[in-house]
Write an enzyme that holds these catalytic residues in place. Sequence first.
Site, mmCIF file in Angstrom:
data_model
loop_
_atom_site.group_PDB
_atom_site.id
_atom_site.type_symbol
_atom_site.label_atom_id
_atom_site.label_comp_id
_atom_site.label_asym_id
_atom_site.label_seq_id
_atom_site.Cartn_x
_atom_site.Cartn_y
_atom_site.Cartn_z
ATOM 1 N N SER A 35 46.964 32.178 35.217
ATOM 2 C CA SER A 35 45.810 31.363 34.620
ATOM 3 C C SER A 35 44.596 32.007 35.167
ATOM 4 C CB SER A 35 45.996 29.937 35.128
ATOM 5 O OG SER A 35 46.273 30.186 36.552
ATOM 6 N N ASN A 36 44.607 33.202 35.144
ATOM 7 C CA ASN A 36 43.401 34.116 35.671
ATOM 8 C C ASN A 36 43.037 34.390 34.317
ATOM 9 O OD1 ASN A 36 41.770 36.523 36.061
ATOM 10 N ND2 ASN A 36 42.195 36.225 38.078
ATOM 11 N N LYS A 87 42.449 38.414 33.970
ATOM 12 C CA LYS A 87 43.771 39.385 33.794
ATOM 13 C C LYS A 87 44.214 39.067 32.437
ATOM 14 C CE LYS A 87 45.843 38.391 38.183
ATOM 15 N NZ LYS A 87 46.965 37.955 38.863
ATOM 16 N N ASP A 136 50.592 40.118 39.970
ATOM 17 C CA ASP A 136 49.957 39.733 41.257
ATOM 18 C C ASP A 136 49.204 41.053 41.857
ATOM 19 O OD1 ASP A 136 49.898 37.602 43.375
ATOM 20 O OD2 ASP A 136 50.278 39.304 44.720
ATOM 21 N N SER A 137 47.850 40.793 42.336
ATOM 22 C CA SER A 137 47.056 41.763 42.325
ATOM 23 C C SER A 137 46.144 41.564 43.551
ATOM 24 C CB SER A 137 46.548 42.329 40.967
ATOM 25 O OG SER A 137 45.915 41.286 40.411
ATOM 26 N N GLY A 156 36.452 39.263 39.412
ATOM 27 C CA GLY A 156 36.587 39.226 40.745
ATOM 28 C C GLY A 156 36.002 40.118 41.535
ATOM 29 N N TYR A 157 36.612 41.184 42.437
ATOM 30 C CA TYR A 157 35.970 42.035 43.145
ATOM 31 C C TYR A 157 35.372 43.288 42.502
ATOM 32 C CZ TYR A 157 38.259 39.548 46.664
ATOM 33 O OH TYR A 157 39.012 38.167 47.607
ATOM 34 N N ASP A 158 35.149 43.488 41.263
ATOM 35 C CA ASP A 158 34.659 44.664 40.644
ATOM 36 C C ASP A 158 33.393 44.621 40.720
ATOM 37 O OD1 ASP A 158 37.304 44.949 39.317
ATOM 38 O OD2 ASP A 158 36.793 44.170 37.397
ATOM 39 N N HIS A 187 44.577 49.838 38.211
ATOM 40 C CA HIS A 187 45.855 49.488 38.763
ATOM 41 C C HIS A 187 46.724 48.593 37.750
ATOM 42 C CE1 HIS A 187 43.032 46.520 39.268
ATOM 43 N NE2 HIS A 187 43.654 45.545 39.649
HETATM 44 P P1 ITT Z 1 47.333 33.949 38.918
HETATM 45 O O1 ITT Z 1 48.429 33.744 40.312
HETATM 46 O O2 ITT Z 1 47.274 32.811 38.046
HETATM 47 O O3 ITT Z 1 47.671 35.207 37.905
HETATM 48 P P2 ITT Z 1 45.045 34.806 40.559
HETATM 49 O O4 ITT Z 1 43.877 35.051 40.307
HETATM 50 O O5 ITT Z 1 45.559 33.639 41.629
HETATM 51 O O6 ITT Z 1 45.858 34.383 39.102
HETATM 52 P P3 ITT Z 1 46.387 36.761 42.334
HETATM 53 O O7 ITT Z 1 47.149 35.704 43.209
HETATM 54 O O8 ITT Z 1 47.116 38.032 41.518
HETATM 55 O O9 ITT Z 1 45.990 35.762 40.770
HETATM 56 O O10 ITT Z 1 45.131 37.249 43.007
HETATM 57 C C1 ITT Z 1 44.344 38.397 42.536
HETATM 58 C C2 ITT Z 1 43.063 38.206 43.396
HETATM 59 O O11 ITT Z 1 42.648 39.514 43.209
HETATM 60 C C3 ITT Z 1 41.835 37.367 42.552
HETATM 61 O O12 ITT Z 1 41.122 37.023 43.488
HETATM 62 C C4 ITT Z 1 41.404 38.545 41.663
HETATM 63 O O13 ITT Z 1 39.817 38.065 41.450
HETATM 64 C C5 ITT Z 1 41.383 39.873 42.704
HETATM 65 N N1 ITT Z 1 41.738 41.065 41.520
HETATM 66 C C6 ITT Z 1 43.006 41.159 40.995
HETATM 67 N N2 ITT Z 1 42.870 42.198 40.079
HETATM 68 C C7 ITT Z 1 41.437 42.441 39.970
HETATM 69 C C8 ITT Z 1 40.519 43.225 39.219
HETATM 70 O O14 ITT Z 1 41.403 44.073 38.351
HETATM 71 N N3 ITT Z 1 39.254 43.281 39.357
HETATM 72 C C9 ITT Z 1 38.795 42.549 40.233
HETATM 73 N N4 ITT Z 1 39.495 41.682 41.141
HETATM 74 C C10 ITT Z 1 40.892 41.494 40.912
#
Ligand code: ITT
Length: 195
Positions: free
Chosen positions: A8-9, A12, A70-71, A153-155, A180
């Site tokens: 739900s991000n 992504k 998951d990232s 996010g952290y970009d 990644h």
């Molecule tokens: P879903 O589980 O619904 O996919 P989420 O945001 O909770 O969404 P994650 O549990 O994988 O997803 O958490 C990933 C975190 O890392 C989240 O805070 C993102 O903002 C950050 N993140 C992951 N990939 C990123 C990227 O490419 N650039 C910046 N931040 C990233």
Amino acid sequence: MKLVLATSNKGKVREIKALCQEYEVIPYTELIEEFEIIEDGDTFKDNALIKAKAVYEALDDEDLIVMADDSGISVDILDGAPGIYSARYGGAGASDKDNLYKLMQDIKEKGVENSPAHYTAAIAIVTKDREKTVHGWMYGTALTQAKGEGGFGYDPMFIPLGYDKTLGELDESIKKELSHRSKALNLAGKILRSL
Ligand code: ITT
């Protein structure tokens, strides 16, 4: 081929759609109501599989292919934190901005202005008879200052290796090439083509 994303991000979803143009990419929330998935795995891989399997089961259509990502970001001076806890680093219900500012503050409190860091993405693919996972990484430097509005996010606090600007400032085509997520999706593409 229809590919349902177990996320739900919105950041992504945007990136995966741009990188998987040969597929019809649909966030699961367009098919069923969003539900909470408890991500209690110990690794990115475990959590990606937990999300993909939960959505596959909830959709209840064995012809669908579900993909989850998951990232997170791991910062060397913080011994790899926040890692798998990246989405909840600022506490329950924290926004992307809360997480970003907490991470910059925590690095600052170590008495440095930046630290080596890397992003990890684990992608899980679940079908009626398969469960596969792949990974991708992007290395660089985490800053104590946010710059630029691009990405998510952290970009704004991350400079990829070989560049002198953050992913918030760089053109999105650069993240598309280096990230990644794009590396993991490249491998995921090989699995999808073999199905
Ligand atoms: P879903 O589980 O619904 O996919 P989420 O945001 O909770 O969404 P994650 O549990 O994988 O997803 O958490 C990933 C975190 O890392 C989240 O805070 C993102 O903002 C950050 N993140 C992951 N990939 C990123 C990227 O490419 N650039 C910046 N931040 C990233």
